[in-house]
Write a protein that holds these residues in place. Structure first.
Motif, short mmCIF file in Angstrom:
data_model
loop_
_atom_site.label_atom_id
_atom_site.label_comp_id
_atom_site.label_asym_id
_atom_site.label_seq_id
_atom_site.Cartn_x
_atom_site.Cartn_y
_atom_site.Cartn_z
N ASP A 1 8.60 5.63 12.19
CA ASP A 1 9.34 5.62 10.93
C ASP A 1 8.69 4.73 9.88
N GLY A 2 7.43 4.37 10.11
CA GLY A 2 6.74 3.46 9.19
C GLY A 2 6.56 4.10 7.81
N ASP A 3 6.77 3.28 6.80
CA ASP A 3 6.59 3.79 5.44
C ASP A 3 5.82 2.79 4.57
N MET A 4 5.02 1.97 5.23
CA MET A 4 4.22 0.96 4.52
C MET A 4 3.09 1.65 3.77
N PRO A 5 3.09 1.64 2.44
CA PRO A 5 1.98 2.27 1.69
C PRO A 5 0.68 1.50 1.93
N ILE A 6 -0.36 2.22 2.25
CA ILE A 6 -1.63 1.57 2.60
C ILE A 6 -2.18 0.76 1.42
N GLU A 7 -1.91 1.22 0.20
CA GLU A 7 -2.44 0.49 -0.96
C GLU A 7 -1.72 -0.84 -1.18
N GLU A 8 -0.58 -1.05 -0.53
CA GLU A 8 0.14 -2.33 -0.66
C GLU A 8 -0.30 -3.35 0.39
N ILE A 9 -1.01 -2.90 1.40
CA ILE A 9 -1.38 -3.81 2.50
C ILE A 9 -2.25 -4.97 2.03
N PRO A 10 -3.29 -4.75 1.20
CA PRO A 10 -4.08 -5.92 0.78
C PRO A 10 -3.26 -7.01 0.10
N GLY A 11 -2.38 -6.62 -0.83
CA GLY A 11 -1.58 -7.62 -1.53
C GLY A 11 -0.62 -8.35 -0.62
N LEU A 12 0.08 -7.60 0.23
CA LEU A 12 1.03 -8.23 1.15
C LEU A 12 0.32 -9.15 2.15
N ALA A 13 -0.79 -8.66 2.71
CA ALA A 13 -1.53 -9.48 3.67
C ALA A 13 -2.00 -10.78 3.03
N LEU A 14 -2.51 -10.68 1.81
CA LEU A 14 -2.98 -11.89 1.13
C LEU A 14 -1.84 -12.83 0.82
N ASP A 15 -0.72 -12.29 0.33
CA ASP A 15 0.43 -13.15 0.02
C ASP A 15 0.86 -13.95 1.23
N TYR A 16 1.02 -13.27 2.36
CA TYR A 16 1.52 -13.96 3.56
C TYR A 16 0.46 -14.86 4.17
N PHE A 17 -0.78 -14.43 4.19
CA PHE A 17 -1.81 -15.28 4.77
C PHE A 17 -2.05 -16.52 3.91
#
Length: 199
Positions: free
Chosen positions: A175-191
């Motif tokens: 049921d994943g709906d994580m847009p791939i284009e959002e992964i860089p921003g989210l990963a950077l924010d959390y890291f």
């Protein structure tokens, strides 16, 4: 029998890798058939063994090709740029390449995770240019005081990879709906929030 030119060998190898990525994406490592890969590449059965030793060797080379394309796709970012900017350039390139072969990427992650231990290492190329670049980025970030110095460079690399991979797994859940284009921003924010120097 006529000799095959070097240019033709390069072309055939590229066609085999492309066909292999598609075959592995559909059937996984165990279900994929080398004869089907050769035929899908428009080559005779058995041709694949002129270029690769085994099905696992083909799998490893598809991953190496993916990593190489991601390294080539990275936009030129100065070594003096911030750690976040350098990581963003790396991630955006990696996600662009994953998007091109996402079905294979999902299978590659699964196969390596299922293999585990030494078997997993046998499925991966000996060298990952992205890992080498990531180690350098983290080392530079620590040296410039942008990243915590109470964590080793190796730990910072693992934390970053875990953040990115976790978001990819979230995308690939049923049921994943994580847009791939959002992964860089989210990963950077959390890291960056966890790895930045505490002030």
């Amino acid at each position: 029998m006529p000799r095959v030119s070097e240019a033709t060998k390069v072309e055939y190898r590229a066609r085999l890798l492309e066909a292999a990525a598609a075959e592995f994406a559909v059937h996984g490592l165990q279900g994929a058939r080398v004869d089907d890969i050769a035929l899908a590449a428009g080559l005779a059965k058995g041709t694949i063994y002129n270029y690769f030793d085994s099905k696992e060797h083909v799998f490893r080379e598809v991953i190496a090709s993916w990593w190489d394309r991601a390294a080539e796709a990275r936009s030129a970012v100065s070594d003096d740029a911030s750690t976040a900017d350098r990581l963003r350039a790396m991630l955006e390139a990696d996600m662009a390449v994953i998007r091109e072969q996402e079905d294979f990427a999902r299978v590659a992650f699964r196969e390596v995770l299922l293999a585990g231990g030494e078997d997993a290492r046998q499925l991966l190329p000996a060298s990952d240019p992205l890992d080498d670049a990531l180690v350098q980025i983290m080392a530079d970030g620590r040296e410039r005081g942008e990243l915590r110095d109470d964590l080793t460079v190796a730990t910072l690399v693992r934390l970053f990879a875990a953040t990115v991979n976790g978001l990819l797994f979230e995308r690939w859940l049923p049921d994943g709906d994580m847009p791939i284009e959002e992964i860089p921003g989210l990963a950077l924010d959390y890291f960056v929030a966890g790895a930045s120097v505490r002030g």
